[in-house]
Design a protein around this motif. Structure first.
Motif, PDB file in Angstrom:
ATOM      1  N   HIS A 148       7.185   5.246  -1.352  1.00 30.86           N
ATOM      2  CA  HIS A 148       5.920   5.599  -0.696  1.00 30.86           C
ATOM      3  C   HIS A 148       4.949   4.421  -0.710  1.00 30.86           C
ATOM      4  CE1 HIS A 148       2.217   7.680   0.294  1.00 30.86           C
ATOM      5  NE2 HIS A 148       1.722   7.448  -0.914  1.00 30.86           N
ATOM      6  N   ASN A 152       4.006   1.664   2.571  1.00 26.09           N
ATOM      7  CA  ASN A 152       2.620   1.550   3.018  1.00 26.09           C
ATOM      8  C   ASN A 152       2.093   0.128   2.868  1.00 26.09           C
ATOM      9  OD1 ASN A 152       0.983   4.210   3.811  1.00 26.09           O
ATOM     10  ND2 ASN A 152       2.611   4.790   2.383  1.00 26.09           N
ATOM     11  N   VAL A 157       4.668   2.584   7.414  1.00 26.77           N
ATOM     12  CA  VAL A 157       4.090   3.911   7.600  1.00 26.77           C
ATOM     13  C   VAL A 157       2.637   3.848   7.141  1.00 26.77           C
ATOM     14  CG1 VAL A 157       6.298   5.103   7.251  1.00 26.77           C
ATOM     15  CG2 VAL A 157       4.770   4.742   5.298  1.00 26.77           C
ATOM     16  N   THR A 159       0.642   6.617   5.378  1.00 28.36           N
ATOM     17  CA  THR A 159       0.688   7.979   4.846  1.00 28.36           C
ATOM     18  C   THR A 159      -0.060   8.054   3.518  1.00 28.36           C
ATOM     19  OG1 THR A 159       2.816   7.421   3.805  1.00 28.36           O
ATOM     20  CG2 THR A 159       2.895   8.515   5.950  1.00 28.36           C
ATOM     21  N   GLU A 164       4.553  13.079   3.070  1.00 29.84           N
ATOM     22  CA  GLU A 164       4.206  12.532   4.382  1.00 29.84           C
ATOM     23  C   GLU A 164       5.091  11.326   4.702  1.00 29.84           C
ATOM     24  OE1 GLU A 164       0.107  11.560   4.770  1.00 29.84           O
ATOM     25  OE2 GLU A 164      -0.601  13.596   4.347  1.00 29.84           O
ATOM     26  N   THR A 165       5.353  10.509   3.682  1.00 26.98           N
ATOM     27  CA  THR A 165       6.203   9.337   3.885  1.00 26.98           C
ATOM     28  C   THR A 165       7.628   9.754   4.237  1.00 26.98           C
ATOM     29  OG1 THR A 165       4.886   8.005   2.361  1.00 26.98           O
ATOM     30  CG2 THR A 165       7.115   7.233   2.819  1.00 26.98           C
ATOM     31  N   ALA A 168       7.672  10.899   7.809  1.00 26.47           N
ATOM     32  CA  ALA A 168       7.496   9.759   8.718  1.00 26.47           C
ATOM     33  C   ALA A 168       8.778   8.929   8.807  1.00 26.47           C
ATOM     34  CB  ALA A 168       6.331   8.887   8.254  1.00 26.47           C
TER      35      ALA A 168
END
Length: 226
Positions: A148, A152, A157, A159, A164-165, A168
């Motif tokens: 995650h 990011n 992504v 998120t 959410e990751t 995605a």
């Protein structure tokens, strides 16, 4: 900085982390290919260092090498065997209930689907995805805090949570990376791209990384500006 390229970055990282310590769940899968042991090790590994997980799993598997052995142990005995993994009392409760749930709902077999696995005590989406990918080699994306965070940092992504990751990445990440993305980024996150004080100064993908939200690691001995 060169333009970020996921295929190029993952190609470099795959070679880089080959010399890193193998995440314990992947190591157990290589050693046994046993879904039961992969599942139990994954449950034990949450919020726990790999070295601690490995020792706890070894102690537990000596007395409970399979579901029958696990069912024969009391919750108190399981807790003693797995201490000091994080939240060991909660995990002992999950593992104590595991055989009966598998017997009543899945015919004493470890399910190979994410949604089915999340019905087991102590199993969330991260654990379920990891078991599906590692134990059964089926398409699944396990997203822990390293995946995650790093996705990011790369801007691949945008998120706010691991869930959410995961969603995605299911839409965006090419399928050929699904089974390996977790082990690659966990190793990289533990060894180089650490949550606090990442080693950007010696990172093999520094020229590609946009470093979104990253605080540079302080270099010892460097004087402060007056």
């Amino acid at each position: 900085m060169m333009k970020f390229s996921l295929p190029k970055v993952l190609q470099i990282l795959t070679k880089e982390v080959a010399g890193y310590a193998v995440p314990i769940v992947d190591l157990i899968a290589v050693q046994t290919k046993d879904p039961y042991k992969v599942l139990v090790a994954t449950i034990l590994s949450a919020r726990t260092k790999d070295e601690t997980t490995a020792k706890a799993a070894d102690r537990l598997f000596k007395e409970a090498p399979d579901l029958t052995g696990l069912a024969a142990l009391s919750e108190e005995r399981i807790a003693k065997l797995i201490f000091p993994v994080g939240f060991y009392k909660n995990k002992a409760g999950f593992l104590s209930r595991l055989p009966s749930v598998l017997a009543s709902e899945f015919g004493n077999k470890i399910p190979d689907e994410v949604e089915a696995l999340t019905r087991l005590p102590g199993v969330g989406r991260k654990t379920a995805n990891l078991v599906v990918a590692v134990a059964f080699k089926k398409p699944a994306i396990c997203v822990d805090t390293h995946v995650h965070r790093i996705m990011n940092i790369w801007g691949y992504v945008e998120t706010h949570t691991p869930l959410e990751t995961e969603m995605a990445l299911r839409e965006k990440l090419p399928p050929q990376y699904w089974l390996t993305i977790n082990s690659t980024l966990v190793a990289f996150g533990q060894g180089t791209c650490k949550p606090v004080g990442p080693h950007c100064d010696r990172c093999v993908i520094a020229q590609y990384c946009p470093r979104i939200g990253v605080r540079p690691r302080k270099v010892p001995g460097r004087s402060k500006k007056m």
